[in-house]
Every structure is written in structure tokens, then in C-alpha cells.
Scaffold this active site. Structure first.
Site, mmCIF file in Angstrom:
data_model
loop_
_atom_site.group_PDB
_atom_site.id
_atom_site.type_symbol
_atom_site.label_atom_id
_atom_site.label_comp_id
_atom_site.label_asym_id
_atom_site.label_seq_id
_atom_site.Cartn_x
_atom_site.Cartn_y
_atom_site.Cartn_z
ATOM 1 N N LEU A 8 0.834 -1.196 0.000
ATOM 2 C CA LEU A 8 0.000 0.000 0.000
ATOM 3 C C LEU A 8 0.870 1.247 0.000
ATOM 4 O O LEU A 8 1.589 1.516 0.967
ATOM 5 C CB LEU A 8 -0.926 -0.015 1.218
ATOM 6 C CG LEU A 8 -1.792 -1.275 1.374
ATOM 7 C CD1 LEU A 8 -2.706 -1.146 2.584
ATOM 8 C CD2 LEU A 8 -2.592 -1.547 0.112
ATOM 9 N N ARG A 15 1.457 14.318 7.365
ATOM 10 C CA ARG A 15 2.256 14.671 8.542
ATOM 11 C C ARG A 15 3.742 14.829 8.238
ATOM 12 O O ARG A 15 4.501 15.336 9.067
ATOM 13 C CB ARG A 15 2.050 13.623 9.638
ATOM 14 C CG ARG A 15 0.721 13.801 10.365
ATOM 15 C CD ARG A 15 0.627 12.887 11.566
ATOM 16 N NE ARG A 15 0.287 11.524 11.199
ATOM 17 C CZ ARG A 15 0.296 10.494 12.037
ATOM 18 N NH1 ARG A 15 0.663 10.671 13.291
ATOM 19 N NH2 ARG A 15 -0.044 9.289 11.630
ATOM 20 N N GLN A 72 -5.206 3.535 -7.071
ATOM 21 C CA GLN A 72 -6.351 3.894 -6.238
ATOM 22 C C GLN A 72 -6.660 5.358 -6.538
ATOM 23 O O GLN A 72 -6.032 6.266 -5.998
ATOM 24 C CB GLN A 72 -6.039 3.693 -4.749
ATOM 25 C CG GLN A 72 -7.232 3.965 -3.849
ATOM 26 C CD GLN A 72 -6.888 3.964 -2.366
ATOM 27 O OE1 GLN A 72 -5.730 4.164 -1.989
ATOM 28 N NE2 GLN A 72 -7.890 3.760 -1.524
ATOM 29 N N THR A 78 -7.674 2.054 3.586
ATOM 30 C CA THR A 78 -6.815 0.904 3.292
ATOM 31 C C THR A 78 -7.589 -0.278 2.709
ATOM 32 O O THR A 78 -7.072 -0.997 1.850
ATOM 33 C CB THR A 78 -6.092 0.467 4.574
ATOM 34 O OG1 THR A 78 -7.054 0.312 5.624
ATOM 35 C CG2 THR A 78 -5.060 1.505 4.982
#
Length: 448
Positions: A8, A15, A72, A78
Site C-alpha cells: 500500500l 504529517r 487507487q 486501506t
């Protein structure tokens, strides 16, 4: 049983506070995601399928042919990310490993053990867990009275009792492929509008099927990268791993905490690395060398018994018994033959220095071919660039180049020839001749 990995790598990583996709931030000279890709390929024996999204083009370019890719288009969590791989893996019947691209410290042995756990599991799913005092924001592993896994509760949704649990979800899974796709389609959208992969644990439990937890032996493997502080932690951990491996192989380090060795570097035994040494790219170091302190070597080849002090080497070649430094700079194409000595504040680019040649300090040699046993006096400069193109300098064996000589290329200095200090040589010098002055003129002809 056949195994394939899904990695993934679609998230933005806000962040990190960077325009660069999180999974491409450099970690000891390599993109963060490259560690997961390499590890997955080692475990599965085939390239993994990487789910890309934010910065998809950059990720593809950085990882290249080491992986296959699926997009994606919308970042909907997820679970949604993994489901994007269904079409690509429609004909695959085996075990599917699911790994995050931001976990570079996971070892191949750990993931292989997870796959083996699932191969022995009568249920459809196994996952990695880690225990310890620091939750680092991980979801908690909730177990039943018999120790079976019931669910993963995210930290934000956990009760005070659940927050006290000290077993955490690492974020790496192994599932039976046929069950996985069906389970993902049953995952409900969260209040935040995302589909969480962790929900498949509860789905399996509700079906009365076993979910097995495989513990991580070393807690550091569970370190995920979400901030630059995490990236610094991971860098220190991987550096320590790499350095330990080389010390066990016979390389000495005066202070391992101040030595940086990228994964593509190779070293031979009995070499000593002093603090402030950075070895990068595809660098190869021979045996018996002393490198540093304060030396950077990138994608260069260094032979045996070399001494390199406080210098920078980039795409260069050193043969055996070379001494250089402090404060030398070898640029791309520099090649120093055996027993070459290079003094402080010297620079060489795209040039060959023959065996036994001595190069004095404060000199620049560019686009030159220098034979053996030449003396290059302090302050010598090859004036190789005319503003439009670069020109070659050739110096014959045993020549003596006096201090502060300017060699205006193209120019040839013959075998055994000499130049006086401060000379500006803009014409070829015959073998054995001595030239002096500005412009340089023959002081003595060979044989006279």
C-alpha cells in the site's frame, strides 16, 4: 502455497509536511517504499503489486520495474486500496500478503513467518502484532478469554480498558485470496468516509473463522513512518543493522553511530571506517583501507590498502595503495592508478593519473591523461574549458610539472619534460624539454 504481496503506497502522508509523496522520502539513500518492495519480492519470489495514488507517476518512476502497479484513484482507506488489486489478481489462488510501504524495518524472515502461519491456519486470515509499552498510535488487539483474536480497535475509538492493552496491530496481513475479496466488499464505510482494512478481522470472527496473530520478534520492525521524526528513527535503526552486518564481516568502525553505509555498498575485511564516513550508491571498498574521518564516497570503486582522509569521491576509481587527502575531491571519471598520492585541496575530474604519480596540493586536473611517475606541483591547473567545449591535456611518463603551472589545453607534455614554476604552457612540450615563463618557452632542449 503460492504467495503474492500487495504493498500500500497510495497515501499522501500529510504529517511529513512535504510535497514529496511520503513513500519516496529517502531512507539511507533509497526511497522509503523500496525497502518493502525488495523484501516482498524476496519472500514471494516475484514482484509485488504496489497500490499507488498520491504522486502515482513519481512512485512508478522511482520503483520502476521492481514492481507491478494498480491505481487507487480516490483515497478511500486501506480496505478500498487493497480492493483495487482484485482485477489484477483475479486469476491468483493462493495467499495474499498485505504490507504498508511505510514500514521499511520489516524483515523478510518476519513476513515469511507470517505467510507460514497463514498456510497452517484453518481460518482465512493472519496478522502481525507487536507488544510493548509504547502504542505509537497503533490499533489494539482484542482477544477472547481463550486468547483468540476478536478484533482490532483503532486508538481513537478505544475505551479506557482497551487503551490499556499492550498488544498492537502492526498493519501487515496474510489472507486467502478468495476470502479476501469477498470480505473487503462487506466492509462498511466509516464515519470518516473510509473503508478500513482492519474491519476484515471482525468479519472473519463473525463467520466463526480463526484469525491468528503472529508476533514480531523485534519491536523495532513495527516502526511505521508518519513523520520526519519517525524517518530519523528508522534511519538510525537501519544504519545500525547495516553497520552491524559489516562489522560481523570484518570491517572495523571507530564509532558506528557516525558511519553511514547505504545498502548497495560492499566492503572487504580489515578496512577501517572513521567517524563521519558516508558510503553511498554502488560504492565498493577493498581490504585494508582506512577511510575518513569526514569522507563521502559515492558510487566509486576503491582498491586495497588505500588511505582517504576528509575527502569527497563521486563516481571515481582508485586502484590499490592510493593515498589522498585531506580535502580532496574526485569528480566523475577520475581514475587514480596504484600508488598515486594526492595532496590536500586537490581536485580531479574525468582524468587518469598513472601509477606512482604525485599530485601536489591546491591543484586541479580535468580532462587529462597522465602517465606514471609524474610530479604535479602545487597549484597546477589544467585550463581545459574555453567557454564552449573542453579540451584534453596529455602528460608523458616521468614529467615534472612545476608549481603554479597553467596547462592551457589542448596541450601535450612529453615524456620526462619539465615546466618551471609559474609557467603558462599553451603549446606542446617535446619529451625531455624544459619550458619556463609566460607564455612558456624552452629553457633547455632535450640533449642540449
Amino acid at each position: 502455497m503460492e504467495t503474492i504481496a500487495i504493498i500500500l503506497a497510495a497515501g499522501q502522508g500529510t504529517r511529513m509536511k512535504s510535497i514529496l509523496p511520503k513513500v519516496l522520502h529517502p531512507l539511507l539513500g533509497r526511497p522509503l517504499a523500496a525497502y518493502s518492495v525488495e523484501m516482498a519480492a524476496l519472500v514471494c519470489g516475484r514482484p509485488p503489486l504496489v497500490v499507488v495514488g498520491h504522486g502515482a507517476g513519481q512512485v512508478r518512476q522511482a520503483l520502476g520495474a521492481s514492481a507491478r502497479y494498480v491505481v487507487q484513484a480516490e483515497q478511500l482507506g486501506t480496505g478500498h486500496a487493497v480492493l483495487q488489486a482484485e482485477v489484477e489478481l483475479a486469476d491468483f489462488a493462493g495467499l495474499v500478503l498485505i504490507i504498508s510501504a511505510d514500514m521499511p524495518l520489516l524483515r523478510a524472515e518476519t513476513i515469511a513467518a507470517l505467510a507460514q502461519t497463514q498456510a497452517s491456519n484453518p481460518g482465512p486470515l493472519s496478522l502481525l502484532t507487536v507488544s510493548g509499552p509504547d502504542p505509537r498510535g497503533f490499533g489494539r488487539i482484542v482477544r477472547d478469554a481463550d486468547g483468540g483474536v476478536l478484533a482490532i480497535v483503532e486508538e481513537a475509538q478505544a475505551t479506557p480498558a482497551q487503551l490499556a492493552i499492550r498488544e498492537y496491530n502492526v498493519g501487515a496481513y496474510c489472507a486467502c485470496s478468495a476470502w479476501l475479496w469477498q470480505a473487503l466488499k462487506k466492509v462498511k464505510r466509516s464515519p470518516k468516509g473510509e473503508y478500513y482494512l482492519t474491519d476484515i478481522v471482525q468479519l472473519a470472527v463473525e463467520e466463526g473463522q480463526a484469525v491468528v496473530a503472529s508476533p514480531v520478534a523485534e519491536p523495532v520492525e513495527a516502526l511505521g513512518i508518519n513523520t520526519r521524526a519517525h524517518l530519523a528513527e528508522a534511519t538510525a535503526a537501519i544504519r545500525a543493522r547495516v553497520n552491524l552486518r559489516w562489522m560481523e564481516a570484518g570491517v572495523a568502525m571507530i564509532d558506528p553511530g557516525q558511519v553511514y553505509i547505504e545498502p548497495g555498498v560492499t566492503l572487504a575485511p580489515d578496512t577501517t571506517l572513521w567517524p563521519g564516513t558516508y558510503l553511498k550508491g554502488s560504492t565498493s571498498i577493498g581490504s585494508g583501507c582506512v577511510i575518513g574521518p569526514d569522507t563521502i564516497i559515492e558510487s566509486s570503486t576503491v582498491g586495497n590498502d588505500c588511505r582517504i582522509l576528509s575527502s569527497v569521491l563521486e563516481f571515481a576509481t582508485l586502484e590499490d595503495h592510493v593515498e589522498m587527502g585531506p580535502f580532496c575531491h574526485l569528480r566523475k571519471g577520475a581514475h587514480l592508478a596504484s600508488h598515486v598520492h594526492m595532496g590536500n585541496f586537490g581536485e580531479v575530474k574525468d582524468s587518469y593519473l598513472g601509477e606512482g604519480t604525485k599530485m601536489g596540493h591546491f591543484s586541479y586536473i580535468g580532462n587529462a591523461s597522465i602517465e606514471g611517475n609524474v610530479n604535479i606541483g602545487a597549484g597546477t591547473i589544467t585550463c581545459n574549458y574555453d567557454g564552449e567545449q573542453k579540451h584534453p591535456t596529455e602528460i608523458g611518463e616521468g614529467a615534472f610539472i612545476g608549481s603554479d603551472t597553467m596547462l592551457v589545453a589542448p596541450v601535450k607534455i612529453g615524456k620526462g619534460a619539465r615546466t618551471g614554476a609559474g609557467s603558462v604552457v599553451n603549446r606542446d612540450v617535446a619529451p625531455g624539454d624544459v619550458v619556463v615563463g609566460v607564455p612558456a618557452r624552452p629553457l633547455r632542449k632535450a640533449g642540449k
